[in-house]
Write an enzyme that holds these catalytic residues in place. Sequence first.
Site, PDB file in Angstrom:
ATOM      1  N   GLY A  14      33.051  32.315  30.213  1.00  0.00           N
ATOM      2  CA  GLY A  14      33.644  31.017  30.014  1.00  0.00           C
ATOM      3  C   GLY A  14      34.663  30.896  28.725  1.00  0.00           C
ATOM      4  N   SER A  15      35.331  32.211  28.635  1.00  0.00           N
ATOM      5  CA  SER A  15      36.220  32.053  27.565  1.00  0.00           C
ATOM      6  C   SER A  15      37.633  30.813  27.966  1.00  0.00           C
ATOM      7  CB  SER A  15      36.960  33.228  27.127  1.00  0.00           C
ATOM      8  OG  SER A  15      37.836  33.700  28.207  1.00  0.00           O
ATOM      9  N   ASN A  16      37.643  30.886  29.255  1.00  0.00           N
ATOM     10  CA  ASN A  16      38.884  29.934  29.782  1.00  0.00           C
ATOM     11  C   ASN A  16      38.226  28.639  29.653  1.00  0.00           C
ATOM     12  OD1 ASN A  16      41.431  31.099  30.740  1.00  0.00           O
ATOM     13  ND2 ASN A  16      40.104  32.565  31.404  1.00  0.00           N
ATOM     14  N   LEU A  96      35.945  29.538  48.007  1.00  0.00           N
ATOM     15  CA  LEU A  96      35.563  28.223  48.589  1.00  0.00           C
ATOM     16  C   LEU A  96      36.027  28.035  49.754  1.00  0.00           C
ATOM     17  CD1 LEU A  96      36.232  26.670  45.093  1.00  0.00           C
ATOM     18  CD2 LEU A  96      33.881  26.850  46.343  1.00  0.00           C
ATOM     19  N   ASN A 110      43.169  26.813  39.510  1.00  0.00           N
ATOM     20  CA  ASN A 110      42.511  28.179  39.314  1.00  0.00           C
ATOM     21  C   ASN A 110      43.475  29.212  38.430  1.00  0.00           C
ATOM     22  OD1 ASN A 110      40.599  30.257  39.517  1.00  0.00           O
ATOM     23  ND2 ASN A 110      42.161  31.279  40.919  1.00  0.00           N
ATOM     24  N   HIS A 112      44.303  33.107  37.258  1.00  0.00           N
ATOM     25  CA  HIS A 112      44.315  34.260  37.886  1.00  0.00           C
ATOM     26  C   HIS A 112      44.722  35.271  36.979  1.00  0.00           C
ATOM     27  CE1 HIS A 112      43.703  37.316  41.176  1.00  0.00           C
ATOM     28  NE2 HIS A 112      44.888  37.721  40.751  1.00  0.00           N
ATOM     29  N   ASP A 148      43.934  32.852  46.100  1.00  0.00           N
ATOM     30  CA  ASP A 148      45.011  33.149  45.089  1.00  0.00           C
ATOM     31  C   ASP A 148      46.409  32.853  45.659  1.00  0.00           C
ATOM     32  OD1 ASP A 148      42.964  33.697  43.475  1.00  0.00           O
ATOM     33  OD2 ASP A 148      43.130  36.096  44.071  1.00  0.00           O
TER      34      ASP A 148
HETATM   35  C1  GAR Z   1      39.421  35.542  33.701  1.00  0.00           C
HETATM   36  O1  GAR Z   1      40.180  36.756  33.395  1.00  0.00           O
HETATM   37  C2  GAR Z   1      39.923  34.851  35.041  1.00  0.00           C
HETATM   38  O2  GAR Z   1      41.271  34.886  35.132  1.00  0.00           O
HETATM   39  C3  GAR Z   1      39.112  35.751  35.889  1.00  0.00           C
HETATM   40  O3  GAR Z   1      38.003  35.979  35.406  1.00  0.00           O
HETATM   41  C4  GAR Z   1      38.080  35.815  34.023  1.00  0.00           C
HETATM   42  C5  GAR Z   1      37.102  34.988  33.599  1.00  0.00           C
HETATM   43  O4  GAR Z   1      36.896  34.878  32.176  1.00  0.00           O
HETATM   44  N1  GAR Z   1      39.106  35.394  37.402  1.00  0.00           N
HETATM   45  C6  GAR Z   1      39.392  35.711  38.167  1.00  0.00           C
HETATM   46  O5  GAR Z   1      39.458  37.078  38.318  1.00  0.00           O
HETATM   47  C7  GAR Z   1      39.504  35.009  39.501  1.00  0.00           C
HETATM   48  N2  GAR Z   1      39.912  35.675  40.801  1.00  0.00           N
HETATM   49  P1  GAR Z   1      36.292  33.776  31.335  1.00  0.00           P
HETATM   50  O6  GAR Z   1      34.823  33.556  32.126  1.00  0.00           O
HETATM   51  O7  GAR Z   1      36.179  34.078  30.116  1.00  0.00           O
HETATM   52  O8  GAR Z   1      37.136  32.800  31.382  1.00  0.00           O
END
Ligand code: GAR
Length: 204
Positions: A14-16, A96, A110, A112, A148
């Site tokens: 969950g950093s984003n 989804l 999203n 990516h 994507d």
């Molecule tokens: C992020 O790097 C995001 O771009 C990626 O997962 C990570 C989640 O990090 N998403 C994908 O690869 C989706 N295909 P986070 O939980 O720290 O945000």
Amino acid sequence: MIRKRAAVLISGRGSNMTALIEAASADNYPAAIALVVSNRPNAPGLERARDAGIPTAVVDHVRFGEDRAAFERALDAILRDHRIDIVCLAGFMRLLSPWFVTRWSGRMLNVHPALLPQFKGLHTHRRALAAGAKLHGATVHFVVPEMDAGPIVEQESIAVREGDTEATLAARVLEIEHRIYPRALQALAEGKIGAAAPTGKAES
Ligand code: GAR
């Protein structure tokens, strides 16, 4: 200012999500993070969301077995219960269906970890290194039924350095993600993008 109500969907760290929560804490930000939903009950991001005082929910895909439609109906019901306007996928690791994506068409983003349309799918940093990519980066895009593949909202690149590993590349790309995702949500919440954006061939 009436803020759009955004939900962040996560599966892990969950950093984003945290970057979006921090951006939304500014008085003049046009969206509020009104809900965080995880498909994994033990996602570390849930705790971070609770610490920030954000309502959380879990829709555990395991409990729905093979019934993806029921999982998505449950997810959709929670989003509607919370009067969500915009959905932000942030490390949400479930594909989804067209049904769900169409319901949130033009209102779901999203992030990516690659310069789409390059390196769709998983293990993007490893694949960028293996391919000898000189540039790598991150993309925020509208979600369409094809994985994507939706219209790009924000994208930023970095140079791949001599000696970069999957981990060093991931760390620099993550910094980009945290910068571009709040910008993309802001643009959508302000109505600068979205309504008129093409939403992919499966929408027609
Ligand atoms: C992020 O790097 C995001 O771009 C990626 O997962 C990570 C989640 O990090 N998403 C994908 O690869 C989706 N295909 P986070 O939980 O720290 O945000």
